[in-house]
Design a protein around this motif. Structure first.
Motif, PDB file in Angstrom:
ATOM      1  N   ALA A 164       0.835  -1.209   0.000  1.00 44.06           N
ATOM      2  CA  ALA A 164       0.000   0.000   0.000  1.00 44.06           C
ATOM      3  C   ALA A 164       0.866   1.254   0.000  1.00 44.06           C
ATOM      4  O   ALA A 164       0.577   2.228  -0.713  1.00 44.06           O
ATOM      5  N   GLY A 165       1.936   1.254   0.782  1.00 47.02           N
ATOM      6  CA  GLY A 165       2.833   2.406   0.815  1.00 47.02           C
ATOM      7  C   GLY A 165       3.574   2.598  -0.485  1.00 47.02           C
ATOM      8  O   GLY A 165       3.824   3.740  -0.921  1.00 47.02           O
ATOM      9  N   ASP A 166       3.922   1.489  -1.147  1.00 44.42           N
ATOM     10  CA  ASP A 166       4.665   1.583  -2.407  1.00 44.42           C
ATOM     11  C   ASP A 166       3.758   1.980  -3.565  1.00 44.42           C
ATOM     12  O   ASP A 166       4.166   2.720  -4.469  1.00 44.42           O
ATOM     13  N   LEU A 167       2.514   1.510  -3.560  1.00 44.70           N
ATOM     14  CA  LEU A 167       1.598   1.761  -4.668  1.00 44.70           C
ATOM     15  C   LEU A 167       1.369   3.256  -4.904  1.00 44.70           C
ATOM     16  O   LEU A 167       1.313   3.704  -6.052  1.00 44.70           O
ATOM     17  N   VAL A 168       1.209   4.010  -3.830  1.00 44.44           N
ATOM     18  CA  VAL A 168       0.847   5.430  -3.993  1.00 44.44           C
ATOM     19  C   VAL A 168       1.984   6.237  -4.603  1.00 44.44           C
ATOM     20  O   VAL A 168       1.780   7.399  -4.993  1.00 44.44           O
ATOM     21  N   THR A 169       3.175   5.663  -4.728  1.00 39.64           N
ATOM     22  CA  THR A 169       4.296   6.368  -5.364  1.00 39.64           C
ATOM     23  C   THR A 169       4.409   6.044  -6.850  1.00 39.64           C
ATOM     24  O   THR A 169       5.249   6.626  -7.542  1.00 39.64           O
ATOM     25  N   ARG A 170       3.568   5.138  -7.358  1.00 37.51           N
ATOM     26  CA  ARG A 170       3.652   4.735  -8.749  1.00 37.51           C
ATOM     27  C   ARG A 170       2.845   5.697  -9.623  1.00 37.51           C
ATOM     28  O   ARG A 170       1.716   6.074  -9.264  1.00 37.51           O
ATOM     29  N   PRO A 171       3.373   6.077 -10.795  1.00 32.60           N
ATOM     30  CA  PRO A 171       2.704   7.092 -11.626  1.00 32.60           C
ATOM     31  C   PRO A 171       1.264   6.749 -11.993  1.00 32.60           C
ATOM     32  O   PRO A 171       0.372   7.603 -11.862  1.00 32.60           O
ATOM     33  N   GLY A 172       1.003   5.516 -12.443  1.00 29.57           N
ATOM     34  CA  GLY A 172      -0.356   5.155 -12.834  1.00 29.57           C
ATOM     35  C   GLY A 172      -1.330   5.235 -11.688  1.00 29.57           C
ATOM     36  O   GLY A 172      -2.469   5.705 -11.843  1.00 29.57           O
ATOM     37  N   VAL A 173      -0.889   4.793 -10.511  1.00 33.13           N
ATOM     38  CA  VAL A 173      -1.752   4.851  -9.333  1.00 33.13           C
ATOM     39  C   VAL A 173      -1.961   6.303  -8.908  1.00 33.13           C
ATOM     40  O   VAL A 173      -3.054   6.696  -8.482  1.00 33.13           O
ATOM     41  N   GLY A 174      -0.901   7.113  -9.038  1.00 33.85           N
ATOM     42  CA  GLY A 174      -1.040   8.534  -8.700  1.00 33.85           C
ATOM     43  C   GLY A 174      -2.126   9.201  -9.510  1.00 33.85           C
ATOM     44  O   GLY A 174      -2.864  10.062  -8.999  1.00 33.85           O
ATOM     45  N   GLU A 175      -2.260   8.828 -10.767  1.00 33.15           N
ATOM     46  CA  GLU A 175      -3.312   9.396 -11.614  1.00 33.15           C
ATOM     47  C   GLU A 175      -4.696   9.022 -11.096  1.00 33.15           C
ATOM     48  O   GLU A 175      -5.617   9.858 -11.061  1.00 33.15           O
ATOM     49  N   LEU A 176      -4.857   7.759 -10.694  1.00 32.33           N
ATOM     50  CA  LEU A 176      -6.151   7.346 -10.133  1.00 32.33           C
ATOM     51  C   LEU A 176      -6.449   8.071  -8.832  1.00 32.33           C
ATOM     52  O   LEU A 176      -7.604   8.438  -8.557  1.00 32.33           O
ATOM     53  N   LEU A 177      -5.415   8.291  -8.025  1.00 35.48           N
ATOM     54  CA  LEU A 177      -5.607   9.042  -6.779  1.00 35.48           C
ATOM     55  C   LEU A 177      -6.051  10.471  -7.074  1.00 35.48           C
ATOM     56  O   LEU A 177      -6.973  11.006  -6.423  1.00 35.48           O
ATOM     57  N   ASP A 178      -5.414  11.091  -8.055  1.00 31.10           N
ATOM     58  CA  ASP A 178      -5.759  12.469  -8.404  1.00 31.10           C
ATOM     59  C   ASP A 178      -7.194  12.574  -8.919  1.00 31.10           C
ATOM     60  O   ASP A 178      -7.876  13.582  -8.666  1.00 31.10           O
ATOM     61  N   ARG A 179      -7.660  11.566  -9.626  1.00 35.01           N
ATOM     62  CA  ARG A 179      -9.027  11.576 -10.170  1.00 35.01           C
ATOM     63  C   ARG A 179     -10.070  11.218  -9.122  1.00 35.01           C
ATOM     64  O   ARG A 179     -11.269  11.332  -9.373  1.00 35.01           O
ATOM     65  N   GLY A 180      -9.624  10.745  -7.956  1.00 29.52           N
ATOM     66  CA  GLY A 180     -10.564  10.302  -6.936  1.00 29.52           C
ATOM     67  C   GLY A 180     -11.149   8.943  -7.209  1.00 29.52           C
ATOM     68  O   GLY A 180     -12.115   8.530  -6.555  1.00 29.52           O
ATOM     69  N   ALA A 181     -10.569   8.208  -8.173  1.00 28.18           N
ATOM     70  CA  ALA A 181     -11.051   6.864  -8.479  1.00 28.18           C
ATOM     71  C   ALA A 181     -10.457   5.828  -7.542  1.00 28.18           C
ATOM     72  O   ALA A 181     -10.898   4.671  -7.516  1.00 28.18           O
ATOM     73  N   LEU A 182      -9.431   6.212  -6.788  1.00 26.86           N
ATOM     74  CA  LEU A 182      -8.764   5.336  -5.823  1.00 26.86           C
ATOM     75  C   LEU A 182      -8.552   6.135  -4.548  1.00 26.86           C
ATOM     76  O   LEU A 182      -7.904   7.194  -4.577  1.00 26.86           O
ATOM     77  N   VAL A 183      -9.118   5.640  -3.446  1.00 27.48           N
ATOM     78  CA  VAL A 183      -9.077   6.396  -2.190  1.00 27.48           C
ATOM     79  C   VAL A 183      -8.477   5.520  -1.088  1.00 27.48           C
ATOM     80  O   VAL A 183      -9.032   4.458  -0.779  1.00 27.48           O
ATOM     81  N   PRO A 184      -7.329   5.906  -0.519  1.00 29.06           N
ATOM     82  CA  PRO A 184      -6.778   5.123   0.603  1.00 29.06           C
ATOM     83  C   PRO A 184      -7.700   5.186   1.820  1.00 29.06           C
ATOM     84  O   PRO A 184      -8.155   6.273   2.202  1.00 29.06           O
ATOM     85  N   LEU A 185      -7.976   4.026   2.416  1.00 25.68           N
ATOM     86  CA  LEU A 185      -8.826   3.955   3.605  1.00 25.68           C
ATOM     87  C   LEU A 185      -8.034   3.635   4.865  1.00 25.68           C
ATOM     88  O   LEU A 185      -8.602   3.618   5.957  1.00 25.68           O
ATOM     89  N   GLY A 186      -6.731   3.344   4.737  1.00 23.35           N
ATOM     90  CA  GLY A 186      -5.916   3.010   5.891  1.00 23.35           C
ATOM     91  C   GLY A 186      -6.079   1.562   6.311  1.00 23.35           C
ATOM     92  O   GLY A 186      -6.642   0.730   5.593  1.00 23.35           O
ATOM     93  N   SER A 187      -5.605   1.241   7.508  1.00 21.97           N
ATOM     94  CA  SER A 187      -5.660  -0.132   8.036  1.00 21.97           C
ATOM     95  C   SER A 187      -7.012  -0.402   8.656  1.00 21.97           C
ATOM     96  O   SER A 187      -7.607   0.476   9.289  1.00 21.97           O
ATOM     97  N   ALA A 188      -7.479  -1.630   8.498  1.00 27.61           N
ATOM     98  CA  ALA A 188      -8.766  -2.010   9.094  1.00 27.61           C
ATOM     99  C   ALA A 188      -8.833  -3.526   9.186  1.00 27.61           C
ATOM    100  O   ALA A 188      -8.116  -4.249   8.495  1.00 27.61           O
TER     101      ALA A 188
END
Length: 607
Positions: free
Chosen positions: A146-170
């Motif tokens: 999870a920590g590594d994914l958010v540094t990847r360019p493709g995932v960053g684009e999804l984060l910026d679009r709001g299509a991918l939202v980190p929810l933390g540990s659960a």
């Protein structure tokens, strides 16, 4: 000279001989060896501080590889796993962690499930407290991933679009297994095999789309009939299924396989690698298997060499035989190396069954496609491992022959538990032997006296029953085994190491004892020119009320039918060699039907 210097010298020599070795290859290799050495030292120190545990459950086996792979130069290397994560994510340190979660726009989630419930619903049930926005799907990840994914360019684009939202540990705590990326909870219906881009030894473990498809395809193949066919022949062996998966489009590395969890009730089961691994955290560095062998030897007053022969014989029958049967009879090869091979142990610690796990490690024979297509037409053609037999032979030769079997025999020798004689003897006795298809309680054979079925002999639990039968004067005339119970136990153990031994039942009544054996290894071979493939059958009918009524003929017909179905190449009858000097065999006199085989005493216990 320490390990770092040795690694530097070897890496330098290898790089000088390689025509295209990267310029930083030597530094990379030395760095991984050093990383591995430090981690192993920490793991040994941590485990020595614990009270030694003799647990033989699934998780204990997964946490037993304190030294890592015995043949790898950097067996515990995990570049990038540092600090607290190194403790919580390491099975050798008994780590555990909560999953990290993402909310993913539902249209980006690909999934498939052979379960009654879709994959996303099964996954969501593992953290019911999560609040997921409408139109989104909860997808779990390994916390390091999870920590590594958010540094990847493709995932960053999804984060910026709001299509991918980190929810933390659960959710609850999960324990990593020996692969690090598959996580386990004893109360969960599934294990989760997560993508993990961490470089473990020398590879990054992220799911490929074809691997996701391969696992569920094999589950469907087994469910369509191959599994039932396998269970009929080997009722105590199975494949751990991967019946569902989900992945996020555009976010490579965010995939999860749902693996069936059959180990939820404290079953005595361990991966073979965990059993054989040396344990420097224990007195004398004794492995789990070593401790078990010494306990059995002490209990029974035997040498560990004898225990090793019995254990190996049971292992070959319970685990290796079904693996080879799947390939030989059906064209499905399993990458059954020691870490993918799970051994089920009985109460005394002897193998009683086996499991195979790995959605990546399946090979489909292109030359024998019809064998699998009868259950699922075209299975394997588009799954990346559709291979000629020559390729599968080479892979299984290494994974099953070298890594698994020779690795096991080598571990016994290195730990001074046995020399190589038990391995050579056990394999030699099975070279021309596969157990006949068992007439099981689920599929009995009707005979005039009722439904007949067989079950494997338990040398301890069945000893009193067999002793009582052997001490009957009528039986003793033929078997000459009116022995004590202790001697019967020893006999049954030795017999189980050399041949198939069964208890026959009519309905619920245990009423007969059977042995199916290789004639060339029996005194019967002196009575006629036995071929190495010839098989014989011994029968003892125990209760007197079942003798003298023609029942033996029907029972022998049922069992020899099963033997001949499994071994059409040869079979031999088995009278008392002192009473009949020339039994016929298929090979010497042509085909012999079971009903006409020359049993000299069909209603008495022939020997």
């Amino acid at each position: 000279m320490d390990s770092t210097a040795v690694a530097a010298l070897l890496a330098t020599e290898a790089a000088s001989e390689a025509s295209r070795a990267p310029s930083d290859a030597v530094a990379d290799m030395v760095g991984r060896v050093l990383d591995s050495r430090r981690r192993v030292a920490r793991q040994v120190e941590a485990r020595r501080a614990e009270h030694p545990s003799g647990a033989l459950d699934f998780l204990a086996g997964e946490q037993s590889l304190v030294l890592g792979h015995p043949l790898h130069p950097s067996p515990a290397s995990r570049e990038g796993l540092t600090g607290e994560s190194a403790r919580t994510c390491s099975p050798e340190l008994r780590g555990e962690f909560a999953l990290s979660w993402f909310a993913v726009a539902a249209e980006l989630v690909d999934q498939d499930s052979a379960l009654a419930t879709p994959a996303d619903r099964v996954v969501a049930e593992q953290a019911p407290e999560l609040v997921v926005p409408e139109g989104f799907t909860a997808v779990p990840a390994h916390p390091w991933q999870a920590g590594d994914l958010v540094t990847r360019p493709g995932v960053g684009e999804l984060l910026d679009r709001g299509a991918l939202v980190p929810l933390g540990s659960a959710g609850p705590q999960w324990s990593p297994t020996s692969s690090l990326r598959t996580v386990y909870r004893p109360d969960a219906p599934v294990m989760l095999k997560l993508s993990l881009g961490l470089r473990i030894t020398n590879s990054r473990r992220e799911h490929l789309p074809v691997e996701l498809a391969r696992g569920i395809a094999v589950h469907r193949l087994l469910a369509a009939g191959l599994g039932a066919d396998l269970r009929a022949a080997y009722p105590d062996f199975d494949v751990v299924r991967d019946p569902a998966w989900l992945a996020v489009r555009g976010a490579r590395g965010l995939e999860v396989v749902l693996r069936d969890n059959p180990f939820r009730h404290g079953e005595r089961v361990s991966c073979l690698a965990g059993l054989t691994a040396s344990r420097p955290d224990r007195p004398g560095g004794r492995s789990t298997l070593g401790a078990l062998f010494h306990d059995l030897a002490r209990r029974d007053g035997r040498e560990t060499q004898e225990v090793a022969e019995e254990w190996l014989a049971r292992y070959l029958d319970a685990v290796i035989a079904p693996v080879l049967c799947l390939y030989g009879a059906h064209g499905l090869g399993l990458e059954a190396h020691q870490q993918n091979t799970l051994v089920v142990l009985d109460e005394s610690g002897l193998p009683s069954g086996g499991r195979y796990r790995d959605n990546q490690g399946y090979y489909f024979s292109a030359e024998r496609a019809d064998a699998l297509s009868r259950w699922q037409p075209g299975v394997g053609r588009d799954l990346g491992t559709w291979c000629p037999d020559a390729v599968i032979d080479e892979r299984l030769g290494y994974y099953v022959g070298v890594n698994n079997l020779l690795g096991l025999v080598g571990a016994l020798g290195a730990q001074r538990l046995a020399d190589d004689r038990p391995g050579r003897r056990a394999v030699g006795l099975r070279r021309h032997r596969q157990p006949a298809r068992v007439i099981t309680a689920d599929d009995p054979v009707p005979v005039p006296a009722g439904d007949f079925h067989l079950r494997p002999v338990d040398p301890v639990a069945d000893a009193e029953l067999v002793r009582a039968w052997m001490n009957d004067p009528e039986v003793a005339r033929y078997w000459n085994m009116a022995w004590s119970q202790r001697r019967i136990v020893d006999y049954l153990r030795a017999t189980a190491a050399e041949r198939d031994a069964w208890i026959g039942h009519l309905g619920t009544e245990a009423m007969s004892y059977w042995e199916v054996y290789r004639v060339a290894a029996d005194p019967l071979a002196r009575c006629y020119p036995a071929h190495p493939d010839d098989l014989g059958v011994h029968l003892l009918i125990g209760p007197a009320h079942h003798r003298g009524r023609g029942l033996g003929h029907h029972l022998l017909t049922a069992v020899t039918d099963a033997v001949l179905a499994a071994h059409p190449e040869a079979a031999a009858s088995s009278p008392n060699p002192t009473r009949a000097t020339h039994p016929r065999s298929r090979r010497s006199n042509g085909p012999v039907t079971p009903s006409s085989a020359p049993w000299t005493c069909p209603t008495r216990p022939p020997r």
